[in-house]
Design a protein around this motif. Structure first.
Motif, PDB file in Angstrom:
ATOM      1  N   UNK A 160       0.865  -1.190   0.000  1.00 21.96           N
ATOM      2  CA  UNK A 160       0.000   0.000   0.000  1.00 21.96           C
ATOM      3  C   UNK A 160       0.899   1.237   0.000  1.00 21.96           C
ATOM      4  N   UNK A 161       0.499   2.258  -0.748  1.00 23.64           N
ATOM      5  CA  UNK A 161       1.216   3.535  -0.678  1.00 23.64           C
ATOM      6  C   UNK A 161       0.213   4.626  -0.300  1.00 23.64           C
ATOM      7  N   UNK A 162       0.453   5.268   0.825  1.00 22.15           N
ATOM      8  CA  UNK A 162      -0.373   6.414   1.210  1.00 22.15           C
ATOM      9  C   UNK A 162       0.276   7.665   0.642  1.00 22.15           C
ATOM     10  N   UNK A 163      -0.454   8.331  -0.251  1.00 24.73           N
ATOM     11  CA  UNK A 163       0.089   9.519  -0.906  1.00 24.73           C
ATOM     12  C   UNK A 163      -0.936  10.648  -0.863  1.00 24.73           C
ATOM     13  N   UNK A 164      -0.866  11.497   0.149  1.00 26.93           N
ATOM     14  CA  UNK A 164      -1.799  12.623   0.171  1.00 26.93           C
ATOM     15  C   UNK A 164      -1.608  13.469  -1.091  1.00 26.93           C
ATOM     16  N   UNK A 165      -2.687  13.724  -1.800  1.00 32.63           N
ATOM     17  CA  UNK A 165      -2.586  14.383  -3.112  1.00 32.63           C
ATOM     18  C   UNK A 165      -1.919  15.751  -2.983  1.00 32.63           C
ATOM     19  N   UNK A 166      -2.200  16.421  -1.876  1.00 30.04           N
ATOM     20  CA  UNK A 166      -1.645  17.771  -1.664  1.00 30.04           C
ATOM     21  C   UNK A 166      -0.131  17.754  -1.453  1.00 30.04           C
ATOM     22  N   UNK A 167       0.432  16.583  -1.284  1.00 35.75           N
ATOM     23  CA  UNK A 167       1.878  16.504  -1.054  1.00 35.75           C
ATOM     24  C   UNK A 167       2.633  16.000  -2.284  1.00 35.75           C
ATOM     25  N   UNK A 168       1.890  15.580  -3.325  1.00 37.83           N
ATOM     26  CA  UNK A 168       2.565  15.001  -4.494  1.00 37.83           C
ATOM     27  C   UNK A 168       3.054  16.085  -5.437  1.00 37.83           C
ATOM     28  N   UNK A 169       4.353  16.108  -5.629  1.00 32.98           N
ATOM     29  CA  UNK A 169       4.960  17.047  -6.578  1.00 32.98           C
ATOM     30  C   UNK A 169       4.841  18.502  -6.160  1.00 32.98           C
ATOM     31  N   UNK A 170       4.476  18.751  -4.916  1.00 35.59           N
ATOM     32  CA  UNK A 170       4.245  20.130  -4.464  1.00 35.59           C
ATOM     33  C   UNK A 170       5.381  20.648  -3.595  1.00 35.59           C
ATOM     34  N   UNK A 171       6.247  19.735  -3.161  1.00 38.80           N
ATOM     35  CA  UNK A 171       7.303  20.133  -2.231  1.00 38.80           C
ATOM     36  C   UNK A 171       6.770  20.234  -0.808  1.00 38.80           C
ATOM     37  N   UNK A 172       5.476  19.971  -0.658  1.00 37.91           N
ATOM     38  CA  UNK A 172       4.847  20.067   0.665  1.00 37.91           C
ATOM     39  C   UNK A 172       4.669  18.636   1.189  1.00 37.91           C
ATOM     40  N   UNK A 173       5.450  18.272   2.186  1.00 36.69           N
ATOM     41  CA  UNK A 173       5.384  16.890   2.688  1.00 36.69           C
ATOM     42  C   UNK A 173       4.444  16.813   3.878  1.00 36.69           C
ATOM     43  N   UNK A 174       3.760  15.678   4.028  1.00 36.31           N
ATOM     44  CA  UNK A 174       3.003  15.467   5.265  1.00 36.31           C
ATOM     45  C   UNK A 174       4.024  15.426   6.401  1.00 36.31           C
ATOM     46  N   UNK A 175       3.656  15.925   7.558  1.00 29.39           N
ATOM     47  CA  UNK A 175       4.595  15.839   8.684  1.00 29.39           C
ATOM     48  C   UNK A 175       4.719  14.367   9.059  1.00 29.39           C
ATOM     49  N   UNK A 176       5.823  13.985   9.685  1.00 25.50           N
ATOM     50  CA  UNK A 176       5.952  12.585  10.115  1.00 25.50           C
ATOM     51  C   UNK A 176       4.761  12.168  10.982  1.00 25.50           C
ATOM     52  N   UNK A 177       4.231  13.080  11.776  1.00 26.56           N
ATOM     53  CA  UNK A 177       3.086  12.741  12.649  1.00 26.56           C
ATOM     54  C   UNK A 177       1.838  12.496  11.802  1.00 26.56           C
ATOM     55  N   UNK A 178       1.615  13.366  10.818  1.00 25.05           N
ATOM     56  CA  UNK A 178       0.425  13.177   9.950  1.00 25.05           C
ATOM     57  C   UNK A 178       0.529  11.851   9.186  1.00 25.05           C
ATOM     58  N   UNK A 179       1.717  11.564   8.680  1.00 24.42           N
ATOM     59  CA  UNK A 179       1.899  10.333   7.899  1.00 24.42           C
ATOM     60  C   UNK A 179       1.743   9.117   8.805  1.00 24.42           C
ATOM     61  N   UNK A 180       2.412   9.134   9.959  1.00 25.26           N
ATOM     62  CA  UNK A 180       2.320   7.985  10.889  1.00 25.26           C
ATOM     63  C   UNK A 180       0.863   7.736  11.297  1.00 25.26           C
ATOM     64  N   UNK A 181       0.151   8.818  11.582  1.00 23.96           N
ATOM     65  CA  UNK A 181      -1.250   8.686  12.023  1.00 23.96           C
ATOM     66  C   UNK A 181      -2.079   7.968  10.951  1.00 23.96           C
TER      67      UNK A 181
END
Ligand code: PEP
Length: 255
Positions: free
Chosen positions: A167-188
């Motif tokens: 599985x790959x979790x890829x928040x659309x707002x973080x793809x190719x935008x230079x804006x990464x989910x925080x480690x906490x947001x991703x872990x959650x």
């Protein structure tokens, strides 16, 4: 076994000869590492590159992935590439349900479920992508959205097939935008996805499924993201096109 994985997604970039050079550089680097079956490097390449990249790398060190496959076995589907064709080139993986496919090419959850079926029927390991859009995160529906995407895609997937799925979790707002989910947001979110898998397939399968994070992963943020207990590596777009960056990300899963 739950593996730590770095998968590149080259998207529609590089010509075949450039892709081969990039793949060779990655392959040469991976060769210098202690081989451990806990780790895996995958290159998600355009269809036109699959055959050449497969021949350029040592498949014991580096695996090759397509970026999609057709939802049908074969027939009058002009322009499509079947899972069987992909597998016949000794390619092992296919990225399914990437947000760019959902956004620009109409891949619905139903289409994605059919593509997954094609992968299993042809012994391709799917990398199933999910992830919410910015407005969905902002209106707090991100968990609901991701749960629906996963359950709809996995509707016909039994435990045996799930064991062959990444599985790959890829928040659309973080793809190719230079804006990464925080480690906490991703872990959650990864923990939430593992809970969905646990409810559907039981704890053992949930705990052995690799769940990758994707969305502007680079050499600087990779280690912090990958150090979370439910983040098993990354699906990497832009940074997978630069060998030095990608190698640094490979190192980050091994630290
Ligand atoms: C992707 O294409 O899956 C991706 C995560 O892209 P990027 O790393 O460029 O955000």
């Amino acid at each position: 076994m739950r593996k730590k994985i770095v998968a590149g997604n080259w998207k529609m970039n590089t010509l075949p000869n450039e892709g081969v050079e990039l793949a060779k550089t990655i392959n040469e680097y991976v060769k210098t590492l202690n081989q451990d079956e806990k780790y895996k490097v995958i290159l998600g390449v355009p269809f036109t590159h699959i055959d050449k990249v497969v021949q350029a790398v040592d498949l014991n060190l580096v695996s090759v992935s397509a970026q999609d496959c057709a939802m049908y076995e074969s027939g009058a589907y002009t322009g499509e590439v079947s899972a069987k064709m992909i597998k016949s080139a000794n390619c092992e993986y296919a990225i399914i349900g990437h947000s760019e496919r959902r956004q620009y090419f109409g891949d619905t959850d139903e289409v994605i479920a059919k593509k997954l079926e094609m992968c299993y029927n042809n012994d391709l390991f799917p990398i199933l992508c999910c992830g919410e859009k910015l407005e969905e995160r902002e209106n707090n529906s991100h968990f609901e959205v991701v749960e629906k995407q996963i359950l709809n895609a996995l509707i016909n997937v039994n435990s045996e097939k799930m064991q062959n799925t990444i599985i790959a979790y890829e928040p659309v707002w973080a793809i190719g935008t230079g804006k990464t989910a925080s480690p906490e947001q991703a872990q959650e979110m990864h923990e939430f996805i593992r809970k969905i898998l646990s409810e559907k397939y039981g704890e053992e399968i949930a705990n052995t499924t690799s769940i990758l994070y994707g969305g502007s992963v680079n050499s600087k943020n990779a280690k912090q993201l990958f150090s979370n207990k439910d983040i098993d590596g990354g699906l990497v777009g832009g940074a997978s096109l630069k060998s030095e960056e990608f190698i640094a990300i490979i190192n980050a899963i091994r630290e």
